[in-house]
Design an enzyme around this catalytic site. Structure first.
Site: not given
Lengths: 470, 470
Positions: A69-70, A177, A194-196, A320
């Site tokens: 996807g990136t 998403q 993005s497939a995953h 954090c």
């Protein structure tokens, strides 16, 4: 062991697994070759493209597969923005886009459209950013996510696509998403996925570029995927990705109803069960499976660790828990509390019992973390009566609280301890060099009904001004 | 049904399949997350990196995984060449590099080092190209394949690495074809590989960048893979890739001996079985499993089709099998015949019987293709006696053979038919607008002992000058 981080990566869908296994045997050859193994691979690739295009709502020849996807976002932004360089160098994005969009847009001139406290852009604000800026620089491209990856808040994509069309600026939608839940409505120009995230395997993204949208690939020449995504096709995984997209879509309506109810349960019950918790994001116009909340006086990393020990896998936008020590830019853009932040994103088929168990264990975990870090016992304990505050200074006096070198959530805890001990009207200057303070001190003031009077640079770090008003 | 195109993509190794299946269950989560599923994924990723680094011969922290071999090359070339822009803009490559290297280098200033007729560069020629060119432009990077993907010819990598080191220019080695057989010796700076060439799955490449080599990633910022390859890691496939690399290495010595003998059989028997065949590439310093040959007067696409019908999957560098209508740049750089070109690349475990059957069916297939296309019957029929050539012109007269609009192998066939009918000494001007003619007319002259006297642009296409000398 409930896994509640589907928005990071969803477990492989059984259909994806099955399709992958079949395609490993049938689809390992080069689909550009003319011999039988190549033709077989080509048939699989074509069928996967058709299935994915149907789910996206575009023509097969408008859709390419990418390695992630990136990469889909990177290739989409650079190809579309470069093709319109003459129209302008600016890429207009919402302030809550995924980092892949922000980083890709950053290679051009980035214009961020702010969001409201629920994380939503307005089409009017977007429209305002599309015209030439003060230096006359036009917009080459606009980018808007279909829904946010941290809060689940849905964006008004169709409306924004309308104002983009009027301005003559193409719109790229990051649908990473939301694609599992349905196609993206509205007149978008480009779309990335993005497939995953939808139960497909890693190694597959998709990019749709509508016919007529100008597109100039910026990568070295390569004949694969219409010259738009270089490298040998990740074929078995592509087949599995397309199969699982089709499968999750078939289950989407049922799953959405079930998960939406579970998330509603979390949104309603949490504030009743845990003191000083802020549930963020749009409560209605949202993805069914994501909810994000922040816990005052809690160290996000410790809370994640405790939840992991209790068997719950979640993620966090607290500073954090990030290597950069900065809180999530999404929470920052919304202006909400970042400390003790937890994102819960439910995978398909999550059992209600697991959510109930999460709600059952969370209150004690938060209390324990707060106790260990020395947090104030609760709102009931503060503010104390004015007379008891005499040790800390006179009314109207200015006080400096030095928290330099202390990390989130300590600065806020120190402030919360000090404030009840000073007279109403006192201005406290909190010195902090922790990035989270910029977000969490104003958020704390809002939660506690105290006055946040701004910030200014200090000799070291930043000075945050807080006045006790009640 | 023998598949003889392992150099395009090797069938999935059983070990890769097994590892992939296991990793699908254990490695679907985000390895950057701290919960148990993330930690499990991180362990798998770390172990795969260690195994791959050991096979490559580098440290684990010098190696990243990429979505493909092509991406490894693109990222390696752009990162290394950009980091040394001050030293110069030129990227020095051998003329027979894979197209991914040539295209990536082409974004800079490309300097090609020629190869000999066997397809080998000399270290001396390489050294000559590393200094500043006539305009004073220095070399940022050098690229050399470990072995060629079409001919199997091995390059003198260690020697070239030596001259690069002396010149202070980093060397990127494209080891895509050789990594299954062993590590690349010599002091290379960067190395790229591709898993589906060694029996791993698609979707995985690797890039090694030695410590101390300057490297400036050119992509949008991303925290994955040390900031050098963006996008969610293709983890199950990475695990499978590393496992299969280790597995093929364990079998490499045995397999190499077996395949080398089979390729030797092809190299020896072919010229005995098929008239007018040219076996190209280095007969000794070569990969064990690749052999390439070209058949005069044969249309490569038709031959591939016939071989496919006979059950053999092979590829070709002939122009008629490529969408661009240009013959392979590798064959062009070597100056060898391109028509009727066939590359045989044997997968691991190829049975001798399959190779024998290939040698048994090929001669008849070639004869049939030649007969159908009207090729000269054979060298015995040409040249004819001088007196029989009277119909075609007087000795010393210039003749024009117009083959405009005709594609490979027709121009060469027409030339072969005309030449025996003209007197010795006659200069024939062959007009052709087919890119393959540039390669195949000189190659035919060399095979037939006729004089090739050069080319010049014609009103349409190119004029190739051939003098009958025997």
């Amino acid at each position: 062991m409930p896994y509640f981080d589907a928005a990071s990566s969803a477990p492989l869908h059984p259909v994806a697994r099955q399709a992958l296994l079949a395609a490993l045997d049938e689809g390992w050859a080069d689909p550009s070759r003319l011999y039988r193994e190549g033709r077989r691979a080509r048939l699989l690739l074509d069928a996967a493209r058709e299935a994915a295009a149907e789910a996206v709502g575009c023509r097969p020849d408008e859709l390419i597969f990418t390695p992630s996807g990136t990469r889909a976002v990177h290739l989409g932004v650079s190809g579309a923005a470069s093709a319109r360089r003459r129209a302008g160098r600016r890429v207009v994005v919402s302030a809550v886009e995924h980092s892949s969009v922000l980083h890709a847009a950053d290679r051009f001139a980035l214009t961020e459209v702010p969001v409201d406290r629920l994380g939503r852009v307005s089409a009017a604000a977007f429209a305002g950013a599309l015209g030439p800026d003060s230096s006359g620089e036009g917009a080459a491209l606009a980018c808007l996510q279909s829904a946010n990856h941290e809060t689940g808040t849905e964006q008004p994509v169709a409306e924004v696509a309308g104002v983009c069309r009027e301005a003559g600026v193409p719109l790229l939608v990051d649908a990473a998403q939301s694609l599992a839940w349905g196609p993206v409505d509205g007149g978008w120009s480009l779309l990335a996925g993005s497939a995953h995230k939808w139960g497909g395997p890693a190694g597959v993204g998709l990019l749709a570029v509508r016919k007529g949208v100008r597109f100039a690939p910026q990568e070295p020449a390569d004949e694969r995927e219409s010259g738009r995504s270089a490298g040998f096709e990740n074929l078995p995984a592509i087949v599995a990705a397309a199969a699982s997209l089709r499968a999750v879509r078939a289950e989407a309506a049922d799953e959405a109803a079930g998960l939406r109810a579970l998330v509603d349960r979390i949104r309603t019950r949490l504030p009743e069960l845990v003191p000083d918790v802020e549930v963020v994001g749009d409560p209605v116009r949202r993805l069914p499976h994501i909810v994000t909340f922040s816990c005052l006086y809690v160290d996000g990393e410790t809370l994640l660790h405790e939840l992991d020990r209790a068997g719950f896998s979640v993620s966090s936008g607290s500073s954090c828990t990030s290597s950069t020590l900065t809180p999530s830019h999404v929470l920052r853009a919304m202006g909400v509390l970042s400390e003790g932040n937890v994102r819960v994103s439910l995978p398909l088929g999550t059992a209600a019992a697991d959510v109930d168990r999460f709600l059952a264990v969370l209150p004690d975990l938060v209390s324990a973390v707060r106790a260990r870090i020395g947090a104030p016992a609760g709102p009931a304990a503060e503010p104390v009566a004015e007379e008891a505050a005499a040790d800390a200074g006179e009314a109207g006096e200015a006080l400096v609280l030095d928290t330099l070198g202390r990390r989130c959530p300590i600065p806020v805890i120190e402030l919360a301890k000090l404030l009840p001990r000073v007279p109403v009207g006192t201005m406290i200057t909190v010195l902090s060099d922790d990035e989270a303070a910029r977000l969490d001190i104003p958020a704390w003031c809002e939660m506690r009904g105290q006055e946040y009077a701004g910030e200014h640079p200090a000799e070291r770090g930043t000075a945050y001004l807080v006045r006790r008003v009640s």
